[in-house]
Design a protein around this motif. Structure first.
Motif: not given
Length: 144
Positions: A126-131, A54-58
């Motif tokens: 990564m898949y779960a976060v993007d989903l 999430l940090k990578q997504k701000g």
């Protein structure tokens, strides 16, 4: 329009805090968003991999602390979003009065489920976060 949304997963350290963060970002101040776990202890920290992704997504969820699902949380929610069909069954069994508020986060995508990435590979996280990000965006018209 839903003013009070509750997000549930199992432990309230991976999926539901991620969904809470994304929903807060898209709904702004118009909706109160909380998360909880159906089988958790209070005050556990968010999973390190979720924090990093999430940090990578701000988004910063380092302040997140888990909380156990309670009748008070359910009563105050207009909408309760869950990750898996089994969560609907578990919550409905203990709190049958909440059944009408329960929806899968993936409701708008043919009731797609978000499986638990806990203690799995980074790719699964990564898949779960993007989903979760994709599925939360589907709720945007209903939260503003």
């Amino acid at each position: 329009m839903f003013k009070n949304t509750l997000i549930l997963c199992t432990g309230n350290i991976c999926r539901s805090p991620v969904a809470e963060a994304f929903l807060k970002r898209i709904s702004g101040e118009s909706t109160k968003v909380l998360s909880a776990g159906v089988n958790t202890k209070d005050c556990a920290l968010a999973d390190d991999t979720c924090i990093e992704l999430l940090k990578q997504k701000g988004i910063d969820i380092t302040g997140h602390r888990s909380q156990k699902l309670s009748s008070e949380l359910l009563v105050s929610a207009d909408l309760v979003l869950v990750m898996e069909k089994k969560h609907i069954e578990e919550v409905s069994r203990v709190y049958p009065e909440a059944r009408g508020k329960l929806k899968l986060l993936g409701h708008w995508q043919r009731n797609k489920e978000v499986l638990d990435p806990y203690k799995k590979s980074r790719e699964v996280y990564m898949y779960a976060v993007d989903l979760i990000e994709e599925l939360t965006n589907d709720w945007k018209p209903y939260l503003q």
